[in-house]
Design a protein around this motif. Structure first.
Motif, short mmCIF file in Angstrom:
data_model
loop_
_atom_site.label_atom_id
_atom_site.label_comp_id
_atom_site.label_asym_id
_atom_site.label_seq_id
_atom_site.Cartn_x
_atom_site.Cartn_y
_atom_site.Cartn_z
N ARG A 56 53.90 40.28 39.26
CA ARG A 56 52.94 39.16 39.10
C ARG A 56 51.74 39.31 40.02
O ARG A 56 50.82 38.51 39.98
CB ARG A 56 53.62 37.82 39.38
CG ARG A 56 54.63 37.45 38.32
CD ARG A 56 55.15 36.05 38.56
NE ARG A 56 56.09 35.64 37.54
CZ ARG A 56 55.78 35.11 36.37
NH1 ARG A 56 54.52 34.88 36.12
NH2 ARG A 56 56.71 34.78 35.51
N GLU A 57 51.81 40.26 40.87
CA GLU A 57 50.67 40.44 41.77
C GLU A 57 49.45 40.95 40.99
O GLU A 57 49.59 41.78 40.08
CB GLU A 57 51.03 41.42 42.90
CG GLU A 57 52.07 40.87 43.85
CD GLU A 57 52.39 41.85 44.95
OE1 GLU A 57 53.12 41.49 45.85
OE2 GLU A 57 51.84 42.99 44.89
N ARG A 58 48.31 40.47 41.38
CA ARG A 58 47.08 40.85 40.69
C ARG A 58 46.14 41.50 41.68
O ARG A 58 46.14 41.21 42.87
CB ARG A 58 46.38 39.61 40.11
CG ARG A 58 47.25 38.89 39.09
CD ARG A 58 46.47 37.71 38.52
NE ARG A 58 47.29 36.94 37.62
CZ ARG A 58 47.43 37.20 36.32
NH1 ARG A 58 46.81 38.24 35.79
NH2 ARG A 58 48.21 36.45 35.56
N PRO A 60 42.68 42.27 43.45
CA PRO A 60 41.61 41.32 43.90
C PRO A 60 40.47 41.19 42.90
O PRO A 60 39.85 40.15 42.78
CB PRO A 60 41.14 41.95 45.22
CG PRO A 60 42.28 42.79 45.67
CD PRO A 60 42.98 43.31 44.45
N GLU A 61 40.23 42.30 42.12
CA GLU A 61 39.12 42.19 41.16
C GLU A 61 39.45 41.21 40.05
O GLU A 61 38.59 40.47 39.58
CB GLU A 61 38.82 43.58 40.56
CG GLU A 61 38.52 44.67 41.57
CD GLU A 61 39.79 45.26 42.13
OE1 GLU A 61 39.84 45.50 43.33
OE2 GLU A 61 40.74 45.42 41.33
N GLY A 62 40.65 41.10 39.59
CA GLY A 62 41.01 40.23 38.47
C GLY A 62 41.35 38.82 38.88
O GLY A 62 41.46 37.92 38.05
N MET A 63 41.62 38.62 40.20
CA MET A 63 41.97 37.28 40.66
C MET A 63 40.82 36.29 40.47
O MET A 63 41.05 35.15 40.05
CB MET A 63 42.39 37.35 42.14
CG MET A 63 42.79 36.00 42.70
SD MET A 63 44.21 35.32 41.83
CE MET A 63 45.49 36.50 42.32
N GLN A 64 39.64 36.69 40.71
CA GLN A 64 38.49 35.77 40.55
C GLN A 64 38.31 35.35 39.08
O GLN A 64 38.08 34.20 38.77
CB GLN A 64 37.22 36.45 41.07
CG GLN A 64 36.00 35.54 41.05
CD GLN A 64 34.80 36.22 41.64
OE1 GLN A 64 34.88 37.39 42.03
NE2 GLN A 64 33.72 35.48 41.73
N GLU A 65 38.47 36.29 38.15
CA GLU A 65 38.35 35.96 36.73
C GLU A 65 39.48 35.05 36.30
O GLU A 65 39.29 34.12 35.51
CB GLU A 65 38.35 37.25 35.92
CG GLU A 65 38.22 37.04 34.41
CD GLU A 65 36.91 36.43 34.02
OE1 GLU A 65 35.95 36.48 34.85
OE2 GLU A 65 36.80 35.87 32.90
N TYR A 66 40.70 35.34 36.87
CA TYR A 66 41.85 34.50 36.52
C TYR A 66 41.62 33.05 36.96
O TYR A 66 41.87 32.10 36.22
CB TYR A 66 43.10 35.06 37.18
CG TYR A 66 44.31 34.18 37.06
CD1 TYR A 66 44.69 33.35 38.12
CD2 TYR A 66 45.08 34.14 35.90
CE1 TYR A 66 45.79 32.51 38.00
CE2 TYR A 66 46.16 33.31 35.76
CZ TYR A 66 46.51 32.49 36.83
OH TYR A 66 47.60 31.67 36.70
N GLN A 67 41.12 32.85 38.17
CA GLN A 67 40.86 31.49 38.66
C GLN A 67 39.79 30.78 37.83
O GLN A 67 39.88 29.60 37.55
CB GLN A 67 40.46 31.56 40.15
CG GLN A 67 41.57 32.02 41.07
CD GLN A 67 41.12 32.15 42.49
OE1 GLN A 67 39.91 32.06 42.77
NE2 GLN A 67 42.06 32.41 43.41
#
Length: 1203
Positions: A56-58, A60-67
């Motif tokens: 489930r870890e993402r 850092p580049e995709g975390m902003q889009e996910y939020q």
């Protein structure tokens, strides 16, 4: 509310109440639970955090889009929830509304209907607003009125109803969506006043007032004109999206319509067009049966063939519609109205009104329709305006208007014919003629349509039939009348143009459902009347066209209603047809006659064009030479062509300009004078002469006349030098080698046809003075014509230009004087000029006084060898320069005589000689004021040297003893006589050579005062018996009440005055007269302006009196004026009339120069046998010395001055 809705509502209320109860009981427990949860949360935070699995870890580049996506879906979910909730609530409301609507419809049959309209009196929601504008600009007055039923609004100016037809194109009254408006186009200064809108319905009346002030233009630039010029050039194509512009083979442009778009023409209203009327129809004359076309040419911008302007035609303010009697067309820059078959119904004022970008463009002119030639000579004209009323199944009421009759026999009756629609057969409805202008027609067929016509009958035959009526339609039933109207009142005719005149008259006292008026005219002396209009005219003012210039006419008016014509009014005064009066041109030639350092005496020349009327006054303006602002010299105008300007500053240069005024108004101002220095004249030589004029102009001679200088210098003037030069030359030559001692000189040896100018220099013992201004040029030629001088008509005169009167002798009835070979006879009541004439052909003869023509009752006949000019009631006002002028197509000749100075005194002495020789003995006459001594004679004038004596002491006129006279007697009034007035009284009349005296002894008359008191008690005249003080002092904003007790039998009439002007009852001034005894004047909220002299006039048929009260109003906090305490004001008694006077009429009468109220001069008696004076006027009048009023300088001509 439906059952289901009620159940849901109750369940929701129950849940709400129960939840509220639970919340109230669990407040304490909930606070404990909250504390417990806070402790647990603190422990949980202290535990190890949750470990995220590796899958489930993402990064850092995709975390902003996910939020970002999580937040976006969260917001969408919230919006969706809110939208579902809104739709749920809206659906529930719609269901409830449907159920409520069904329930209401079910209950509607049980509801009782009530009227939605509640009666309401008129009320102004938006009142009129006052305006101030420049002249020649329009003004619009708006107001909004409410009321049930809708009120009717009428417009007034200074309490006089405004009628648009009285001044076509001047006023426009509109009512759009409850907004009432009055539009005044091209305002003049005379349009200033108080305008009011009066709204009326069956439940009341309301009034709104506003002041309109129109100021004269003082500058050449007008913002209104500038804004109009911008409108003319403003043409925008921004709103034309559906047009394309193509260039054709010839290079021209054309507009085309794109397919699939809305056509342009359907979106343009005719009011968007610029329309300018050019040549329009004028006054038109026609005859019954003819065809007439009224044509108006115009310029239309833009000129679109598929969109002509919207034109409307009106007759007497009634909109015309196309019909068989009226054909209308417009296009190609021409608007045309054709009347194919004229009838007298077509007569009236026609108005063409066209919609334009700035409102409407209008033009009006009158159409006159004459009677067609009757089939029988002497038969009357056809009736007109046939109308049908009170239509039912088998009965109608037909009415019409009678024709005008002048030289025809009176109408004895009328016949009515009917025709069924679709047929050509006319059937006579009445077997015998009817005399009134209405007839009930019976025996009609139900469902059929009928037309009617009427024929008039007199002793000579039957008229042509009238125009048939329209088909039978329902209309109002005309109210019944009670006979023919009474005759119209006074008729006044005034000049309008060279071929027309303006006639106005007073309406009849008993109108009896008036239909209109007929105006007739007649040449003076012909006794033959002809009609001016052939259709009843509704207004009391009418313009008569088609008159012959140079002829004199009289006019009369008849009123008409359904019962016929009234009696003719009295004839108007004769009117000579000539152009209308206009304002005079500008004066010129302003010169300085004298200066003392603080004032200047100016002189000027009269305008070259007087406007057809005598110049009554001059207005002067001044300014400093370095200033541009003009200031009025004096609020009162100058009566003569010389004036002294006061309150000037020494050493300052001043410029002046002058305007002349006549009956038509104030003319144009003169050019500014040259700058005059305000420096005192101290030179020894005299100042300049002025006012150079010319008389008896011949081919080789001319008579020059002037007026002496105002400034005489160090000594008296001993003579004059006259210089002359040819026109255009500055080389002046002295005419006389030695100075002449009089103010005229005959200059001979002139070149025939040459023009000369003159100047005059005065001489005294010191030196020759300043030269006068150069005169206007004069041509040494008898004009017009170049005929033999010996054949010219001449007035035989003495060789001296100004004739000295030579006394020939006198007889008891008249005295004659010789003026050269002219004779002047002194009659008992005036003088008469007799001028001997030598002429070989018919000539025109005219008398003039001070360059103004004197109208005479009997036209002079030069072929008889002499002409006469009577001057009755000769007095000081008859002084002046008299001229006799003859002329024909070959030339003119003039004879002049100056009645002034010693000549006038000689005439007065001659009249005094006749009066003294014919004087009767003094007689005693009792009056309500006291005792009067009267001396009758053939003629009396105040200019005669008359003296009164009491016990050899000369009497001067005073309040106690008043001296006066009439044309037939001299009198002396002793007011409130006592024993001191006893003794001998003598009147002496001096004629320059001897005196004529008459004596009366009052010593043997008994107790004079007792006789006077007994006389007053014997007549129950109107008088004030108590209640009024001499002086009233009051603080402003208080209420003042002047109350008094009056007495008289019959009950007197009471009139109040303020400063000799009658007081009219209104909101502030309230006048009451109760029980015929108690009269009062109440003034609410007095101001300082209310201060002045108030008076009350109490009078009945036996006489009356005046009582005066002085009212002084002081401001709040100011010093209180010292009042005059004491007795009642002494009344001024009005003399008893010779015969019982009727009740006074409220209509004002023109003021006449009579004595003032404080010293009333009795009016002349009807004859010597009945010397009792006539009653005094109702209202105070100005003293005899007061001049006639002159127009204010703001007054302008009713028509624009020609440029």
């Amino acid at each position: 509310m439906p059952a289901r809705g009620v159940t849901l509502y109750r369940q929701e209320q129950t849940q709400h109440q129960s939840s509220k109860h639970v919340v109230q009981h669990s407040r304490k427990s909930s606070s404990q639970v909250v504390k417990k949860e806070q402790v647990q949360a603190t422990k949980a935070m202290a535990e190890q955090a949750y470990t995220v699995p590796t899958f489930r870890e993402r990064a850092p580049e995709g975390m902003q889009e996910y939020q970002r996506m999580a937040a976006h879906f969260g917001r969408d979910l919230v919006q969706l929830q809110h939208e579902l909730h809104r739709m749920k609530v809206a659906t529930k409301e719609q269901v409830d509304n449907i159920e409520i609507t069904r329930e209401v419809k079910g209950m509607m049959p049980l509801r009782k209907d009530y009227s939605a309209e509640v009666p309401k009196a008129p009320n102004f929601l938006v009142s009129l607003r006052s305006h101030t504008m420049w002249e020649k600009t329009p003004v619009k007055l708006f107001c909004t009125v409410s009321g049930k039923p809708n009120p009717i609004v009428k417009w007034y100016r200074n309490n006089v109803a405004i009628e648009p037809l009285s001044a076509p194109g001047k006023y426009k009254i509109e009512n759009k969506y409850g907004v009432h408006s009055l539009i005044i186009s091209r305002c003049a200064v005379t349009d200033s006043g108080i305008y009011s809108a009066v709204a009326t319905n069956p439940h009341g009346k309301a009034t709104s007032k506003a002041t309109v002030c129109v100021r004269s233009e003082c500058v050449f630039f007008s913002p209104h004109i500038f804004s109009l010029s911008l409108l003319v050039f403003r043409w925008s194509f921004s709103n034309l999206p559906c047009l394309s512009f193509h260039v054709g083979p010839l290079g021209g442009g054309e507009l085309s319509h794109l397919p699939g778009q809305v056509p342009l023409l359907s979106g343009i209203h005719p009011s968007k067009l610029e329309v300018t009327l050019l040549e329009s129809f004028g006054v038109t004359f026609g005859t019954e049966g003819e065809s007439v076309s009224l044509v108006a040419n115009m310029v239309v911008v833009p000129d679109l063939p598929n969109l002509p302007p919207e034109a409307m035609w009106y007759r007497d303010d009634t909109l015309l519609m196309p019909s068989r009697w009226a054909e209308m067309s417009i296009g190609g820059g021409v608007a045309k109205l054709t009347l194919p078959h004229l009838n007298k119904d077509d007569e009236g004022l026609y108005t063409l009104r066209i919609w334009t970008k700035d409102g409407t463009a209008e033009h009006s002119a009158y159409l006159f329709v004459k009677d067609a030639t009757p089939t029988v000579a002497g038969a009357p004209g056809a009736p007109m305006d046939v109308a049908v009323f009170d239509v039912n199944a088998d009965y109608v009421l037909v009415s019409w208007k009678p024709p005008n009759t002048t030289h025809e026999a009176p109408i004895t009756g009328y016949f009515v014919d009917r025709r069924k629609s679709g047929t050509k057969d006319w059937v006579q409805c009445n077997d015998s003629s009817v005399k009134v202008c209405k007839l009930p027609v019976h025996g009609l067929t139900e469902g059929a349509s009928y037309h009617f016509r009427v024929r008039a009958v007199n002793k000579d035959g039957i008229s042509l039939p009238s125009r048939m009526s329209s088909g039978v339609t329902a209309a109002e039933v005309e109210s019944d009348v009670e006979g023919v109207p009474s005759a119209p009142g006074q008729v006044i005719a005034s000049r309008n143009t060279k071929t027309s005149t303006f006639v106005q008259w007073q309406p009849p006292k008993h109108a009896n459902n008036l239909m209109g008026y007929y105006v007739d005219a007649s040449l003076v002396g012909s006794k033959k009347w002809f009609p001016c209009n052939h259709r009843p005219y509704k207004h009391t003012r009418f313009v008569v066209h088609g008159l012959v210039p140079g002829d004199t006419y009289v006019f009369r008016v008849q009123a008409v209603n359904a019962y016929g014509l009234s009696d003719e009014s009295q004839d108007s005064a004769p009117l000579f047809i000539d152009a209308a009066l206009s304002t005079p041109s500008a004066p010129y030639g302003i010169s300085l006659l004298n200066c003392n350092g603080s004032s200047m005496t100016l002189a000027w020349k009269r305008p070259k064009n007087t406007g057809g009327s005598k110049i009554t006054s001059y207005y002067l303006d001044k300014r400093e030479a370095e200033s541009v602002d003009w200031k009025e010299v004096s609020p009162s105008p100058a009566a003569h062509r010389t004036f002294t300007v006061e309150n000037l500053t020494t050493g300052v240069f001043y410029e002046f300009k002058i305007q002349a005024a006549n009956l038509a108004g104030v003319g144009l101002p003169s050019e500014p004078s040259k700058a005059f220095a305000c420096e005192a004249w101290t030179m020894a030589e005299p100042g300049p002469a002025y006012d150079i004029s010319f008389w008896e102009v011949r081919d080789t001679s001319v008579l020059v006349q002037w007026k002496p200088p105002v400034y005489a210098g160090a000594g008296p003037i001993t003579g004059y030098f006259v210089d002359m030069a040819k026109k255009g030359s500055s080389d002046f030559v002295a005419v006389n080698a030695e100075p002449v001692g009089h103010c005229y000189l005959k200059v001979s040896g002139l070149d025939t046809g040459a023009s000369y100018v003159f100047r005059v220099r005065a001489v005294n013992a010191k030196d020759v003075g300043k030269a006068s201004d150069v005169s206007d040029p004069v041509c040494a030629k008898v004009l017009p014509g170049n005929c033999n001088t010996a054949l010219l008509p001449t007035v035989s005169t003495h060789q001296q230009p100004f004739f000295n009167m030579q006394h020939i002798g006198f007889v008891p009835n008249h005295i004659s004087f010789l003026i050269g070979t002219q004779k002047m006879f002194m009659e008992a009541n005036g003088i008469t000029f007799h001028c001997m004439i030598k002429s070989v052909k018919e000539t025109a003869f005219t008398w003039f006084k001070d360059d103004e023509e004197i109208p005479v009752d009997v036209p002079p006949n030069p072929m008889s060898g002499s002409c006469s000019l009577p001057i009755p009631m000769f007095s000081r006002k008859d002084q002046g320069i008299y001229k006799a002028v003859l002329g024909d197509d070959r030339g003119k000749d003039t004879s002049v005589y100056d009645i002034s100075g010693k000549v006038f005194e000689d005439i007065i002495n001659a009249i005094a000689s006749i009066a003294g020789s014919s004087a009767s003995d003094l007689v005693l006459q009792c009056t309500p004021e006291g005792i009067r001594l009267q001396c009758y004679m053939k003629y009396y004038t105040e200019e005669m040297k008359t003296s009164w004596f009491h016990r050899d002491s000369k009497i001067s006129s005073s309040e106690k003893m008043r001296i006066g006279g009439t044309s037939e007697m001299a009198w002396m009034q002793i007011c409130e006589p006592t024993d001191k007035e006893k003794g001998h009284y003598t009147i002496e009349i001096h004629d320059g050579k001897k005196s004529h005296s008459r004596t009366f002894d009052l010593s043997g008359q008994g107790n004079v005062q007792m006789c006077y008191m007994n006389y007053l008690l014997s007549v129950d005249r109107g008088r004030v018996v108590g209640g009024l003080p001499d002086v009233v002092t009051i603080m402003e904003k208080k209420s003042l009440s002047l109350t008094c007790t009056v007495r008289g039998d019959p009950s007197p009439e009471v009139t109040w005055f303020k400063n000799e002007q009658e007081v009219v009852s209104d909101d502030r001034y309230k006048i009451t007269f109760e029980g015929g005894k108690f009269a009062s004047l109440t003034i609410n909220n007095v101001y300082v302006e209310d201060s002045g002299k108030y008076s009350i006039n109490v009078r009945n048929k036996y006489g009356g009196e005046f009582v005066e009260i002085t009212v002084s109003v002081y401001k709040q906090g100011g010093d209180i004026p010292e009042p005059k305490l004491g007795q009642m004001s002494k009344p001024t008694v009005t003399p008893k009339p010779a015969t019982p006077a009727p009740q006074s009429v409220k209509t004002p009468t023109p003021p006449t120069p009579t004595p003032s109220v404080k010293s009333p001069t009795p009016t002349p008696p009807p004859s010597v046998k009945s010397p009792t004076p006539t009653p005094a006027p109702k209202s105070p009048t100005p003293p005899r010395s007061m001049r006639s009023p002159t127009p204010p300088r703001s007054m302008r001509s009713p028509t624009p001055t020609k440029k």
